[in-house]
Scaffold this motif. Sequence first.
Motif, PDB file in Angstrom:
ATOM      1  N   SER A  60      55.597 -52.562-101.438  1.00  6.49           N
ATOM      2  CA  SER A  60      54.185 -52.421-101.796  1.00  6.49           C
ATOM      3  C   SER A  60      53.300 -53.372-100.994  1.00  6.49           C
ATOM      4  N   ASP A  61      53.595 -54.667-101.029  1.00  2.00           N
ATOM      5  CA  ASP A  61      52.669 -55.620-100.391  1.00  2.00           C
ATOM      6  C   ASP A  61      52.819 -55.660 -98.873  1.00  2.00           C
ATOM      7  N   LEU A  62      54.065 -55.695 -98.423  1.00  2.00           N
ATOM      8  CA  LEU A  62      54.269 -55.934 -96.990  1.00  2.00           C
ATOM      9  C   LEU A  62      54.259 -54.641 -96.178  1.00  2.00           C
ATOM     10  N   ALA A  63      55.002 -53.624 -96.630  1.00  2.00           N
ATOM     11  CA  ALA A  63      55.026 -52.373 -95.863  1.00  2.00           C
ATOM     12  C   ALA A  63      53.724 -51.588 -96.068  1.00  2.00           C
ATOM     13  N   ASN A  64      53.383 -51.281 -97.339  1.00  2.00           N
ATOM     14  CA  ASN A  64      52.225 -50.404 -97.600  1.00  2.00           C
ATOM     15  C   ASN A  64      50.877 -51.060 -97.351  1.00  2.00           C
ATOM     16  N   ASP A  65      50.734 -52.330 -97.681  1.00  2.00           N
ATOM     17  CA  ASP A  65      49.415 -52.954 -97.566  1.00  2.00           C
ATOM     18  C   ASP A  65      49.233 -53.676 -96.230  1.00  2.00           C
ATOM     19  N   PHE A  66      49.956 -54.762 -96.050  1.00  2.00           N
ATOM     20  CA  PHE A  66      49.728 -55.602 -94.868  1.00  2.00           C
ATOM     21  C   PHE A  66      50.185 -54.898 -93.580  1.00  2.00           C
ATOM     22  N   GLY A  67      51.438 -54.449 -93.572  1.00  2.00           N
ATOM     23  CA  GLY A  67      51.989 -53.808 -92.369  1.00  2.00           C
ATOM     24  C   GLY A  67      51.207 -52.550 -92.019  1.00  2.00           C
ATOM     25  N   ASN A  68      50.875 -51.790 -93.055  1.00  2.00           N
ATOM     26  CA  ASN A  68      50.173 -50.536 -92.842  1.00  2.00           C
ATOM     27  C   ASN A  68      48.775 -50.745 -92.252  1.00  2.00           C
ATOM     28  N   LEU A  69      48.117 -51.798 -92.671  1.00  2.00           N
ATOM     29  CA  LEU A  69      46.785 -52.078 -92.129  1.00  2.00           C
ATOM     30  C   LEU A  69      46.857 -52.263 -90.608  1.00  2.00           C
ATOM     31  N   ILE A  98      44.930 -62.674-101.355  1.00  2.00           N
ATOM     32  CA  ILE A  98      44.921 -62.199 -99.957  1.00  2.00           C
ATOM     33  C   ILE A  98      45.321 -60.721 -99.917  1.00  2.00           C
ATOM     34  N   ILE A  99      46.341 -60.374-100.696  1.00  2.00           N
ATOM     35  CA  ILE A  99      46.792 -58.973-100.664  1.00  2.00           C
ATOM     36  C   ILE A  99      45.742 -58.044-101.289  1.00  2.00           C
ATOM     37  N   ILE A 100      45.051 -58.525-102.304  1.00  2.00           N
ATOM     38  CA  ILE A 100      43.959 -57.714-102.871  1.00  2.00           C
ATOM     39  C   ILE A 100      42.918 -57.429-101.774  1.00  2.00           C
ATOM     40  N   PHE A 101      42.644 -58.440-100.982  1.00  2.00           N
ATOM     41  CA  PHE A 101      41.684 -58.273 -99.885  1.00  2.00           C
ATOM     42  C   PHE A 101      42.213 -57.268 -98.843  1.00  2.00           C
ATOM     43  N   VAL A 102      43.503 -57.386 -98.507  1.00  2.00           N
ATOM     44  CA  VAL A 102      44.097 -56.458 -97.538  1.00  2.00           C
ATOM     45  C   VAL A 102      43.941 -55.013 -98.033  1.00  2.00           C
ATOM     46  N   ARG A 103      44.205 -54.823 -99.323  1.00  2.00           N
ATOM     47  CA  ARG A 103      44.061 -53.486 -99.914  1.00  2.00           C
ATOM     48  C   ARG A 103      42.616 -52.990 -99.794  1.00  2.00           C
ATOM     49  N   ARG A 104      41.736 -53.907-100.021  1.00  2.00           N
ATOM     50  CA  ARG A 104      40.310 -53.603 -99.952  1.00  2.00           C
ATOM     51  C   ARG A 104      39.941 -53.138 -98.537  1.00  2.00           C
ATOM     52  N   PHE A 111      56.474 -54.353 -90.962  1.00  2.00           N
ATOM     53  CA  PHE A 111      57.429 -54.367 -92.077  1.00  2.00           C
ATOM     54  C   PHE A 111      57.834 -52.926 -92.377  1.00  2.00           C
ATOM     55  N   PRO A 112      58.858 -52.423 -91.670  1.00  3.72           N
ATOM     56  CA  PRO A 112      59.264 -51.036 -91.925  1.00  3.72           C
ATOM     57  C   PRO A 112      59.685 -50.873 -93.390  1.00  3.72           C
ATOM     58  N   ARG A 113      59.310 -49.771 -93.979  1.00  5.78           N
ATOM     59  CA  ARG A 113      59.655 -49.525 -95.391  1.00  5.78           C
ATOM     60  C   ARG A 113      61.151 -49.587 -95.607  1.00  5.78           C
ATOM     61  N   ILE A 114      61.542 -50.135 -96.751  1.00  5.06           N
ATOM     62  CA  ILE A 114      62.965 -50.112 -97.102  1.00  5.06           C
ATOM     63  C   ILE A 114      63.193 -48.833 -97.906  1.00  5.06           C
ATOM     64  N   GLU A 115      64.001 -47.936 -97.348  1.00  2.00           N
ATOM     65  CA  GLU A 115      64.305 -46.692 -98.074  1.00  2.00           C
ATOM     66  C   GLU A 115      65.631 -46.893 -98.779  1.00  2.00           C
ATOM     67  N   GLU A 116      65.619 -46.787-100.087  1.00  2.00           N
ATOM     68  CA  GLU A 116      66.891 -46.982-100.822  1.00  2.00           C
ATOM     69  C   GLU A 116      67.424 -45.641-101.268  1.00  2.00           C
TER      70      GLU A 116
END
Length: 500
Positions: A345-354, A410-416, A495-500
Amino acid sequence: MQSTYRFYITTPIYYVNDKPHIGHAYTTILADVLARFHRALGEEVFFLTGLDEHGQKVKQAAEKRGLSPQAHCDDLAPRFLDLWQKLEIRHDDFLRTTQPRHVQVVQKAIQKIYESGDLYSSEYEGWYSVAEERFITDKEKESGQFRDIKRLKERNWFFRMGTYQKRLGEYLENHPEFVQPSFRRNEILGFLRQPLGDLCISRPKSRMDWGIELPFDRDYVTYVWVDALLNYLTGPGYGSDERNFSKWWPASLHLIGKDILTTHAVYWPTLLFSLGLPLPKVIFAHGWWLTGETKMSKSLGNVVNPLDLIDRYGVDAVRYYLMREMVLGQDANFTLESFIKRYNSDLANDFGNLLNRLSGLIIRDFGGRIPAGEVFSSDAQKIQSEAERLVSKVHDWIDQLQVHKAIEEIIIFVRRVNKYIESNAPWKLAKTDPAQASGILYTAAEGLRMSAVLLSAVMPSRCQTVLEILGAVGSQAEWGQLKSGTSLKPHAPLFPRIEE
Ligand code: MSP
């Protein structure tokens, strides 16, 4: 905790009985993150960590391996240093209690306490816990919490700790920030409602000789806890480099785990009273990493060792998880599921994705160069003022030792910023209104840069990568430092997504 221009931070020094484990790694990463935040604020920082090499536990561990205690320590010390390197720890000093500089400090300090009349020799008979390496009270014995108990009668040296009881109580009353979190301070205040006994500070060599000899009685070595606590004075040069010592002492922050609170919040200040030295400004006790109900340590059985995740997901992701997941002061549960959830959620979807989105759009529509930031909508101005507020919020949380809160902001801001891109759809404007599209992409990229600067203390290497991609290495947490026209560096997903 108030920011000062100098920040002296310590970790406990770790027993060298075995390889380092998560408990050691956690406190050291936390200290590193705080040290990096304070350095980024332009403060001068001294970050001390090290190893506790004397005492019975280390001696027994060496015996088990058929080594002398010194050879055992010399063999294990590099493993701690290797792990610190792997974890990107930037400590300023690494102290081992067998180093001559420390032996000298212990002897000097003990001699001083002796000369002040605070030590006396006496015969004592009582219950001794071999595991805890100390005499325990009858009540403690009855509690059944202590292993390896034996009756012991011996002559030893004692420190008149009891005479400082009132002074310590008053100090705690007048300095509410001294022991944190406040519920730990209350524990110590409660502890001080009982009469405070004296502290046995020696071990007869005839029984345990692996320690620092008392300068005034060669038949004894110093009790390992007194030896260990004094490391905080050795680091900055007590008794050998007075200038450096007075520059750094008193320490700004001793970070410890909750299990070693009494030694730090009772033994240590009373010893400092006797030495005539000021007390450290803050002692902060954090909780434990648990798996289920049990404290994580080296014997993890079938549980995933968080340190093994470094090789799979990178050191930054592990640092991030440990710092984001533990509410400082409380226990936290480590599970692989929560690690993966947090990562995705934080690293792949939010920060990495940005980063990925931005560089995709900038490459497609602007030839891979950061577009001009000249035309800004009111939405863009909002992002800028949110970024500026973020910086002061992060600093406040760090001052209050709420690292997880700082990260959350910081992550809230990244999402924003991600939402800002979505709702302003610069890809639709690239042809029709390139100036608007430029302003949007510049604003978002600047938001990413600011986030990377602020997260650098937590994830030094991936944030450095982001800054390299943006051509903004060495930039500060101030709006507007991103340079238009800079060519983005090609990169793989952060941060490539971890697919489980
Ligand atoms: N040598 C003493 C400290 C002397 S400081 C003057 C000592 N060493 S230790 O190696 O046993 O533990 C060091 C630290 O690791 C403690 O602060 C302890 O709380 C921490 N941890 C050990 N296991 C832990 C977890 N599972 N989780 C978080 N920290 C825990 O005590």
